[in-house]
Design a protein around this motif. Structure first.
Motif, PDB file in Angstrom:
ATOM      1  N   ALA A 131      73.897 -21.752 -73.374  1.00  0.00           N
ATOM      2  CA  ALA A 131      75.080 -21.311 -74.128  1.00  0.00           C
ATOM      3  C   ALA A 131      74.726 -20.182 -75.078  1.00  0.00           C
ATOM      4  O   ALA A 131      75.509 -19.244 -75.272  1.00  0.00           O
ATOM      5  CB  ALA A 131      75.677 -22.485 -74.892  1.00  0.00           C
ATOM      6  N   GLU A 136      77.760 -15.516 -68.924  1.00  0.00           N
ATOM      7  CA  GLU A 136      78.551 -16.455 -68.131  1.00  0.00           C
ATOM      8  C   GLU A 136      77.913 -16.795 -66.792  1.00  0.00           C
ATOM      9  O   GLU A 136      78.349 -17.724 -66.111  1.00  0.00           O
ATOM     10  CB  GLU A 136      79.957 -15.886 -67.906  1.00  0.00           C
ATOM     11  CG  GLU A 136      80.766 -15.769 -69.198  1.00  0.00           C
ATOM     12  CD  GLU A 136      82.156 -15.223 -68.960  1.00  0.00           C
ATOM     13  OE1 GLU A 136      82.453 -14.862 -67.796  1.00  0.00           O
ATOM     14  OE2 GLU A 136      82.952 -15.166 -69.925  1.00  0.00           O
ATOM     15  N   TYR A 138      75.027 -18.066 -66.476  1.00  0.00           N
ATOM     16  CA  TYR A 138      74.243 -19.283 -66.668  1.00  0.00           C
ATOM     17  C   TYR A 138      75.165 -20.414 -67.103  1.00  0.00           C
ATOM     18  O   TYR A 138      75.769 -20.351 -68.177  1.00  0.00           O
ATOM     19  CB  TYR A 138      73.168 -19.074 -67.740  1.00  0.00           C
ATOM     20  CG  TYR A 138      72.084 -18.095 -67.344  1.00  0.00           C
ATOM     21  CD1 TYR A 138      71.005 -18.494 -66.566  1.00  0.00           C
ATOM     22  CD2 TYR A 138      72.146 -16.770 -67.762  1.00  0.00           C
ATOM     23  CE1 TYR A 138      70.006 -17.603 -66.208  1.00  0.00           C
ATOM     24  CE2 TYR A 138      71.151 -15.866 -67.411  1.00  0.00           C
ATOM     25  CZ  TYR A 138      70.085 -16.287 -66.627  1.00  0.00           C
ATOM     26  OH  TYR A 138      69.107 -15.396 -66.283  1.00  0.00           O
ATOM     27  N   THR A 139      75.284 -21.446 -66.279  1.00  0.00           N
ATOM     28  CA  THR A 139      76.149 -22.583 -66.592  1.00  0.00           C
ATOM     29  C   THR A 139      75.403 -23.881 -66.316  1.00  0.00           C
ATOM     30  O   THR A 139      74.328 -23.885 -65.700  1.00  0.00           O
ATOM     31  CB  THR A 139      77.433 -22.558 -65.736  1.00  0.00           C
ATOM     32  OG1 THR A 139      77.093 -22.833 -64.361  1.00  0.00           O
ATOM     33  CG2 THR A 139      78.123 -21.200 -65.821  1.00  0.00           C
ATOM     34  N   LYS A 140      75.996 -24.998 -66.741  1.00  0.00           N
ATOM     35  CA  LYS A 140      75.328 -26.284 -66.562  1.00  0.00           C
ATOM     36  C   LYS A 140      75.170 -26.672 -65.098  1.00  0.00           C
ATOM     37  O   LYS A 140      74.313 -27.493 -64.765  1.00  0.00           O
ATOM     38  CB  LYS A 140      76.077 -27.380 -67.316  1.00  0.00           C
ATOM     39  CG  LYS A 140      77.489 -27.659 -66.823  1.00  0.00           C
ATOM     40  CD  LYS A 140      78.125 -28.759 -67.665  1.00  0.00           C
ATOM     41  CE  LYS A 140      79.533 -29.079 -67.211  1.00  0.00           C
ATOM     42  NZ  LYS A 140      80.155 -30.136 -68.051  1.00  0.00           N
ATOM     43  N   ARG A 141      75.954 -26.042 -64.207  1.00  0.00           N
ATOM     44  CA  ARG A 141      75.786 -26.342 -62.788  1.00  0.00           C
ATOM     45  C   ARG A 141      74.444 -25.823 -62.261  1.00  0.00           C
ATOM     46  O   ARG A 141      74.006 -26.206 -61.182  1.00  0.00           O
ATOM     47  CB  ARG A 141      76.927 -25.720 -61.981  1.00  0.00           C
ATOM     48  CG  ARG A 141      76.891 -24.206 -61.901  1.00  0.00           C
ATOM     49  CD  ARG A 141      78.066 -23.656 -61.144  1.00  0.00           C
ATOM     50  NE  ARG A 141      78.051 -22.191 -61.095  1.00  0.00           N
ATOM     51  CZ  ARG A 141      79.012 -21.467 -60.541  1.00  0.00           C
ATOM     52  NH1 ARG A 141      80.056 -22.063 -60.012  1.00  0.00           N
ATOM     53  NH2 ARG A 141      78.922 -20.150 -60.530  1.00  0.00           N
TER      54      ARG A 141
END
Length: 214
Positions: A131, A136, A138-141
């Motif tokens: 975060a 954007e 890089y995400t938790k998925r």
């Protein structure tokens, strides 16, 4: 002959306190050293193709390519596409885990007790660091199964895992050289419920050099 790398020549020299995270891009040829400062600490680590973050580190691809579930000198850590990201070029610990995964609020409740839900964990640290990037892409998925540097996870003949006492020692380190432009994400594990860090989370040091010195 490879000469020892001097800390004074490192372009990055930082300490990651226990429970904290760190995220940094390695350019091709740069060498990252992670130092277990007090011994028996676990440094949960993920790698991404910095130019295509969806192509992240793959334990399955790495294990299949090298024919070994443990990582040490000579291991090439690969992305899901099979692309080589980094190669371990020095290791004073001996072997590192890539099957045990990272602790999370959910796994703490399953493995230990419901009352552990609130405890600090590596998955939350990973997500906080992602975060903070404000990117954007890089995400938790993209939180794939990670490497656990310095962590000892013996695998039984029937495929069971045991989180055992560490085999590392104060000052032990692992060095890896970037093959591709690679984003490195570290959670310095805060786990208090198993002996991966002797029930006493401690700092690790990270250093980066621009090139291998010959």
């Amino acid at each position: 002959m490879v000469l020892p790398r001097e800390q004074s020549e490192a372009i990055v020299n930082e300490v990651i306190p226990a429970g904290d995270g760190w995220m940094h891009v390695l350019e091709p040829g740069q060498v990252l050293r992670i130092v277990d400062m007090e011994g028996n600490q676990a440094a949960d680590t993920l790698f991404y193709d910095a130019d295509n973050p969806e192509d992240h580190y793959s334990a399955v691809t790495t294990i299949a390519a090298q024919g070994n579930i443990y990582l040490t000198t000579g291991s090439v850590l690969r992305a899901e596409s099979g692309k080589p990201l980094v190669e371990i070029v020095a290791d004073t610990c001996g072997r590192h885990d890539t099957v045990g995964g990272s602790c999370s609020a959910q796994s703490n409740t399953v493995r230990y007790a419901h009352e552990k839900l609130h405890m600090h964990n590596c998955r939350d640290t990973f997500m906080l660091q992602l975060a903070k990037q404000g990117d954007e892409r890089y995400t938790k998925r993209d939180l794939a199964p990670n490497v656990n540097f310095f962590m000892n996870v013996p695998v039984s003949e029937d495929g069971g895992l045991t989180f055992a006492d560490g085999i590392s020692s104060p000052g032990a380190y692992v060095e890896m050289q970037a093959i591709a432009r690679t984003m490195v994400l570290i959670s310095n594990c805060p786990q208090l419920n198993n002996p991966c860090n002797a029930y006493n989370p401690t700092p690790v040091r990270v250093l980066i050099w621009n090139e291998v010195r010959l």
